[in-house]
Motif scaffolding. Sequence first.
Motif, PDB file in Angstrom:
ATOM      1  N   LEU A  22      13.315   9.250  51.324  1.00 45.23           N
ATOM      2  CA  LEU A  22      12.824   9.356  50.082  1.00 45.23           C
ATOM      3  C   LEU A  22      12.837   7.819  49.191  1.00 45.23           C
ATOM      4  N   LEU A  23      13.882   7.292  49.708  1.00 45.56           N
ATOM      5  CA  LEU A  23      13.978   5.881  48.988  1.00 45.56           C
ATOM      6  C   LEU A  23      12.827   5.067  49.353  1.00 45.56           C
ATOM      7  N   SER A  24      12.663   5.031  50.656  1.00 44.00           N
ATOM      8  CA  SER A  24      11.554   4.381  51.135  1.00 44.00           C
ATOM      9  C   SER A  24      10.202   4.678  50.608  1.00 44.00           C
ATOM     10  N   SER A  25      10.048   6.015  50.460  1.00 43.61           N
ATOM     11  CA  SER A  25       8.783   6.482  49.792  1.00 43.61           C
ATOM     12  C   SER A  25       8.622   6.235  48.479  1.00 43.61           C
ATOM     13  N   ILE A  26       9.638   5.985  47.905  1.00 49.28           N
ATOM     14  CA  ILE A  26       9.782   5.623  46.353  1.00 49.28           C
ATOM     15  C   ILE A  26       9.327   4.205  46.241  1.00 49.28           C
ATOM     16  N   VAL A  27       9.744   3.305  46.970  1.00 45.29           N
ATOM     17  CA  VAL A  27       9.617   1.912  46.661  1.00 45.29           C
ATOM     18  C   VAL A  27       8.074   1.823  47.268  1.00 45.29           C
TER      19      VAL A  27
ATOM     20  N   PRO B  69     -11.063   3.251  36.584  1.00 45.92           N
ATOM     21  CA  PRO B  69      -9.936   2.568  36.771  1.00 45.92           C
ATOM     22  C   PRO B  69      -9.029   3.164  37.834  1.00 45.92           C
ATOM     23  N   GLY B  70      -8.451   2.556  38.843  1.00 47.74           N
ATOM     24  CA  GLY B  70      -7.554   3.115  39.887  1.00 47.74           C
ATOM     25  C   GLY B  70      -7.900   4.485  40.572  1.00 47.74           C
ATOM     26  N   TYR B  71      -9.372   4.702  40.641  1.00 48.44           N
ATOM     27  CA  TYR B  71      -9.848   5.821  41.538  1.00 48.44           C
ATOM     28  C   TYR B  71      -9.118   6.191  42.583  1.00 48.44           C
ATOM     29  N   LEU B  72      -8.874   5.180  43.365  1.00 48.18           N
ATOM     30  CA  LEU B  72      -8.181   5.497  44.649  1.00 48.18           C
ATOM     31  C   LEU B  72      -6.523   5.960  44.534  1.00 48.18           C
ATOM     32  N   CYS B  73      -5.979   5.413  43.698  1.00 50.32           N
ATOM     33  CA  CYS B  73      -4.572   5.814  43.198  1.00 50.32           C
ATOM     34  C   CYS B  73      -4.804   7.482  42.874  1.00 50.32           C
ATOM     35  N   TRP B  74      -5.664   7.695  41.851  1.00 56.09           N
ATOM     36  CA  TRP B  74      -5.820   9.188  41.547  1.00 56.09           C
ATOM     37  C   TRP B  74      -6.195  10.098  42.679  1.00 56.09           C
ATOM     38  N   GLY B  75      -6.961   9.455  43.492  1.00 57.54           N
ATOM     39  CA  GLY B  75      -7.310  10.324  44.781  1.00 57.54           C
ATOM     40  C   GLY B  75      -6.280  10.743  45.624  1.00 57.54           C
ATOM     41  N   ALA B  76      -5.312   9.678  46.045  1.00 60.85           N
ATOM     42  CA  ALA B  76      -4.143   9.849  46.728  1.00 60.85           C
ATOM     43  C   ALA B  76      -3.307  10.865  45.859  1.00 60.85           C
ATOM     44  N   LEU B  77      -3.142  10.843  44.422  1.00 55.96           N
ATOM     45  CA  LEU B  77      -2.220  11.543  44.030  1.00 55.96           C
ATOM     46  C   LEU B  77      -2.512  13.124  43.942  1.00 55.96           C
ATOM     47  N   ILE B  78      -3.961  13.108  43.614  1.00 55.17           N
ATOM     48  CA  ILE B  78      -4.461  14.532  43.663  1.00 55.17           C
ATOM     49  C   ILE B  78      -4.484  15.030  45.100  1.00 55.17           C
ATOM     50  N   TYR B  79      -4.456  14.352  46.026  1.00 50.36           N
ATOM     51  CA  TYR B  79      -4.603  14.713  47.496  1.00 50.36           C
ATOM     52  C   TYR B  79      -3.184  15.226  47.797  1.00 50.36           C
ATOM     53  N   ALA B  80      -2.097  14.471  47.486  1.00 50.40           N
ATOM     54  CA  ALA B  80      -0.824  14.605  47.755  1.00 50.40           C
ATOM     55  C   ALA B  80      -0.156  15.866  46.964  1.00 50.40           C
TER      56      ALA B  80
ATOM     57  N   PHE C 203      -1.927  18.537  46.012  1.00 47.98           N
ATOM     58  CA  PHE C 203      -2.744  19.521  46.769  1.00 47.98           C
ATOM     59  C   PHE C 203      -1.893  20.168  47.955  1.00 47.98           C
ATOM     60  N   GLY C 204      -1.641  18.881  48.807  1.00 51.93           N
ATOM     61  CA  GLY C 204      -0.835  19.170  49.930  1.00 51.93           C
ATOM     62  C   GLY C 204       0.559  19.660  49.681  1.00 51.93           C
ATOM     63  N   THR C 205       1.217  19.128  48.915  1.00 46.68           N
ATOM     64  CA  THR C 205       2.651  19.433  48.637  1.00 46.68           C
ATOM     65  C   THR C 205       2.721  20.950  48.107  1.00 46.68           C
ATOM     66  N   ALA C 206       1.858  21.381  47.377  1.00 48.15           N
ATOM     67  CA  ALA C 206       1.835  22.671  46.754  1.00 48.15           C
ATOM     68  C   ALA C 206       1.624  23.724  48.020  1.00 48.15           C
ATOM     69  N   LEU C 207       0.596  23.679  48.684  1.00 46.80           N
ATOM     70  CA  LEU C 207       0.389  24.339  50.072  1.00 46.80           C
ATOM     71  C   LEU C 207       1.563  24.587  50.985  1.00 46.80           C
ATOM     72  N   THR C 208       2.017  23.189  51.142  1.00 47.46           N
ATOM     73  CA  THR C 208       3.140  23.226  52.167  1.00 47.46           C
ATOM     74  C   THR C 208       4.306  23.759  51.664  1.00 47.46           C
TER      75      THR C 208
ATOM     76  N   ALA D 297       3.433   7.947  51.076  1.00 52.54           N
ATOM     77  CA  ALA D 297       4.888   8.284  50.060  1.00 52.54           C
ATOM     78  C   ALA D 297       4.710   9.429  48.971  1.00 52.54           C
ATOM     79  N   LEU D 298       3.411   9.633  48.502  1.00 53.44           N
ATOM     80  CA  LEU D 298       3.351  10.847  47.907  1.00 53.44           C
ATOM     81  C   LEU D 298       3.527  12.130  48.448  1.00 53.44           C
ATOM     82  N   SER D 299       3.481  12.074  49.830  1.00 50.37           N
ATOM     83  CA  SER D 299       3.375  13.281  50.585  1.00 50.37           C
ATOM     84  C   SER D 299       4.803  13.483  51.319  1.00 50.37           C
TER      85      SER D 299
END
Length: 587
Positions: free
Chosen positions: A152-157, A185-196, A198-203, A318-320
Motif C-alpha cells: 500500500l505504501l509503495s502504491s501511494i508513493v 488537462p491531465g486526461y490520462l490521469c483521469w482515465g486511469a482514475l476512472i478505470y481503477a 470501475f475495477g475496484t468497485a466490481l472487484t 497504484a490506483l488498482s
Amino acid sequence: MNNIRATLAIVWRIAVPYFRSEDKWAGCGLLGAVIAMELALVAIDVLVNQWQNRFYSALQASDWDAFVTQIWIFVGLASTYIALAVYKLYLNQWLQIRWRQWLTRHYLGEWLENATHYRMQLKGDAADNPDQRITEDVKNFVEQTLTIGLGLLSSIVTLFSFVIILWGLSNAAPLHLFGTDLMIPGYLCWGALIYAIFGTALTHWIGSPLVNLNFEQQRYEADFRFNLVRVRENSEQIALLKGEGAERGRLLDRFGFVIGNWYAIMSRTKRLTAFTASYQQAAVIFPYVLVAPAFFAKKIQLGDMMQTASAFSSVQGALSFFVTAYRSLAEWRAIVARLDGFEMSVASSANLPAHEPAIALAATGSSRTIALEQLCVNLPNGAPLVAADAFAIQPSERVLVTGPSGSGKSTLFRAIAGIWPFGTGTILVPEKARLMMLPQRPYFPVGALRDAVVYPAKPDTFEAARVRDTLIAVGLTNLAGRLDEDGHWNRMLSLGEQQRLGLARALLHAPDYLFLDEATASLDEPSEARLYRLLAEKLPHATIVSIGHRSTLDVFHTRKVAMRQDGEIHVLGNDGAPAEKETSTAG
C-alpha cells in the motif's frame, strides 16, 4: 467503511505493542530500513520511466552512441534495483521472525497465565483451536501485514510520483480524435482514475464473500487437524473398542466441511480471477489506445508514447492496488478476525473473576490450615455443585474424600488449586504454601524422562542420582537407567506406571499439601499400600488429601469425608462411625 475502520483498529491494537516492546529499537530499525528500500525502489521505477523515453527515442533516431549510453545506464539502474530488492527481502524476513517471536511469546504468556487456557475450555469459548491461532495465524498476520502495508505504501508513493509525470505527458500529448486535438488537462490521469474506480468497485462486489469463506476455511482446517490429533492421542482406546470405522466416518464428515467450503472458495475465486485478469490485460493496451492517435499524427515521438504507457501503467497499478491484492486482503481480514477473537477470549477468561461471581483465594498468614468459608462451588452454567462452610484441613492431616461420581470431589480440588473460578465464598490457603495436585492420569511433557519426572521444575533442579533413587522407590526400577531417553511417556507407559511416576514427582517436590485425585486407582491394592506407606515415610509433615473409593485406603488416613448427592457431607472416623457433621453440599 465501518468494517474497514474496525479492521484497521484491530490491526493497530495487535501490531503496535511489538514496536513499543523491549525489542522496539531492532523492530523499528528494520521496519525503517525496509520502508526506505521500498521508497528507493519506487525512485528507480521513476528513473526507469524517464530512461524509456530516452532509450526509445534513440532507437527511433537510429542514434548508436545514445543507444549504448542508455544500455549502460540501464545496467546501473538494474544492478541497484536487484541489490535493493534482495536486501529488502532479507531485512523483511528478519523483521518477520523477530516480530513473530515476540508476538508468539506474548500470546503464549497470556494464554498460559493463571490457568487462562483451562478457563477458556471451561467456558466453551468461541476461540477454537488456539494452537492454530498461535502458530499459523500469528505467522500469516506478520507476513501479510508487512506485505500489504508495504504494498500500500509503495502504491501511494508510486501514485504521487507518476501522477506528476503522467499529468505533464497528458498536456504534451493532447487527446487526438478525428483529426482534432482535444485539450483536456491531465486526461490520462483521469482515465486511469476512472478505470481503477470501475475495477475496484466490481472487484469488491465479486470478491467480498471471500472474507467469510477464508475465515471458515481456517476454522474447518484446524478442526479437522485437531480431531486427527485426538485420534492419535487416543489410538489405544479406539483400537480396543474397534472404533476405526466410527472415527473414519467422523473424520470424513469434518473433512467434508473442508472440501465443501474449499469448493465455494474455488467458485468465488474463479469469478474474481476472471475479472481481475481481464482488468489487468486490458490495462496493458488501454494507454496505447489513448495516445496512439497522437503518435500516428506525429504529435509525439515513440519515446514519449512508451514513457506515457509506462507512467499510465504505474498510476493505474497504484490506483488498482485493492483490485490486484483483493484475495490477499480477504485472507488477511480473516486472520485478523481470528486473532481478535483469540485476544478477546483470553481477556474474557483471564478477567473472569472481575466480571462474574467467583471463588476468592486468600492467604492465611501464619496459619497452616486450609479453610473453606461460605464456599459454594458451581458448574460453569451456574448450577450449584458443592457447598461448604467452616471446613478445615489441618497441618499434617491425612484426609480421605469419598462420594459418588458427580458429587463434586474433583471440582472441589480444582477450586482449592485456584483454577476453578465458578462459585462464591472464600478458600484460605497458607501463605507461601506449596500445593501439588496429582490426577488419575498425570501429565508428562514429551521429551527426556528426567524432564517428565521433575516437571514443572527445571531439569537440573534435582540430581540425577536422586531422581533414579526415587524411581526405584516407587517401583519403576526399569526406568531408572533411562533418564536421558526421549519419549511420549503418556503413550509409552501404562496408566499404573504413569501413576507411579506421578508419585515420584510428588516425592521429589515434597509439597506441603498433596492432593491425590484417585492417583493410585490403577494400581493393585498391595502396590497402593506400599506407596502410601512410602509417602508417609518420605513426607511425614505433608498434608495429604485423597479421593478414593477403596476401603483399604481408610487405614492410611486419619479422617474420612463422605460427599453425598443428597445434600450433606459427613465426617467419619477411621472406624467408620459417624462423626460430627461439619459441612453441607448442594448436589
